[in-house]
Design an enzyme around this catalytic site. Structure first.
Site, PDB file in Angstrom:
ATOM      1  CE  LYS A  12      -4.509   0.822   0.230  1.00  0.00           C
ATOM      2  NZ  LYS A  12      -5.453   0.140  -0.681  1.00  0.00           N
ATOM      3  CB  THR A  57      -2.920  -3.198  -0.592  1.00  0.00           C
ATOM      4  OG1 THR A  57      -4.174  -2.924  -1.217  1.00  0.00           O
ATOM      5  CG2 THR A  57      -2.059  -4.039  -1.521  1.00  0.00           C
ATOM      6  CG  HIS A 249      22.429  25.076 -13.068  1.00  0.00           C
ATOM      7  ND1 HIS A 249      23.734  24.795 -12.744  1.00  0.00           N
ATOM      8  CD2 HIS A 249      21.947  23.947 -13.662  1.00  0.00           C
ATOM      9  CE1 HIS A 249      24.040  23.581 -13.125  1.00  0.00           C
ATOM     10  NE2 HIS A 249      22.969  23.039 -13.689  1.00  0.00           N
TER      11      HIS A 249
END
Length: 284
Positions: A12, A57, A249
């Protein structure tokens, strides 16, 4: 033609559980995102649709909520171990339980401890795999930790060929979003019972930040190494540190069309593409 199911895992993902500890004069909020998974003898579910060995699950999700009530949440590493143990107890066909926890920080607003704001510079993480034999691999860590330094960073002496356009610099703005995972040296659940996970987390995080701030960087790769070794120096419980450092950057903006100079004051931030520097520092 015949085939083998060579690997399988199911579970899960991203169970959001918020626990409020009300026993003290000030409440404590722990906000977690928990992912569980089981590996083991589940081949018939894949090959024949036979679910007799499968812990659903949904039951894994309910285990997270149930243990949050029965045991509280506490430190993410300890909660991950409790969930993994319960899953292995509930599912005889499972050989390994894996639990990943993300914790989102909340801080009290004013006095009284009854109101909170979502705060913090990072997400705390924990990853655990527990085998039925009791062996455990446990990692703590951080994610989404954005840091920046305005000086103390150079970049030069790199390989140059026909597609190289980057200019060398002896002073640049350096920024990154740190993802770090530090792995504990202990390899049994019993060996981790008494670990002070809060202290390990605080010490490792402080070492990361101090190394980034204090290290004079000749490359982000060198900074990664300095940060990783600082964590291992600070916390003897840890065996290795893995770091992922995207180079966020910042380029100096050309203001000459407006008749203005720009002595390292105004930058434009580019979100992509970006350099991605990764590495693992391990004890010998």
């Amino acid at each position: 033609m015949s085939y083998d199911l060579s690997w399988n895992q199911y579970g899960k993902a991203e169970v959001r559980v918020v626990h409020v500890e009300r026993s003290g004069p000030e409440h404590v909020v722990r906000d977690l995102n928990v992912t569980t998974a089981l590996r083991g003898d589940f081949g018939p579910a894949y090959t024949d649709g036979d679910n007799a060995r499968v812990l659903t699950t949904d039951a894994q999700k309910n285990t997270v909520f149930g243990l949050a009530r029965e045991t509280g949440v506490g430190e993410p590493e300890a909660f991950a171990l409790a969930v993994a143990r319960q899953l292995l107890q509930a599912c005889p066909s499972a050989d390994v339980a894996r639990v990943v926890v993300e914790e989102f920080p909340w801080s009290p607003l004013g006095s009284g401890g009854r109101a909170f704001s979502r705060t913090g510079s990072h997400v705390r993480t924990a990853e655990l795999e527990l085998t039925r034999a009791g062996a455990v691999e446990l990692s703590g860590g951080v994610a989404e930790l954005v840091v920046l330094k305005t000086t103390g960073s150079e970049y030069h002496g790199f390989l140059k060929e026909r597609f190289t356009t980057l200019a060398e610099t002896d002073d640049r703005l350096l920024a990154t979003q740190v993802t770090a995972r530090w792995r504990y040296a202990a390899d049994t659940a019993g060996g981790l019972e008494g670990a002070d996970h809060a202290a390990v987390h605080a010490g490792a995080l402080a070492a990361l930040l101090e190394a980034f701030a204090g290290h004079h960087s000749l490359a982000l790769q060198q900074t990664l190494h300095a940060m990783g070794t600082a964590v291992l120096d600070a916390r003897p419980e840890l065996a290795e540190v893995t770091l992922s450092l995207p180079n966020k950057h910042h380029f100096l903006q050309d203001l000459s069309p407006f008749g203005l100079d720009n002595p390292g004051a105004v930058f434009h931030a580019d979100d992509r593409p970006y350099g991605l520097i990764e590495g693992t520092i391990s004890r010998r």
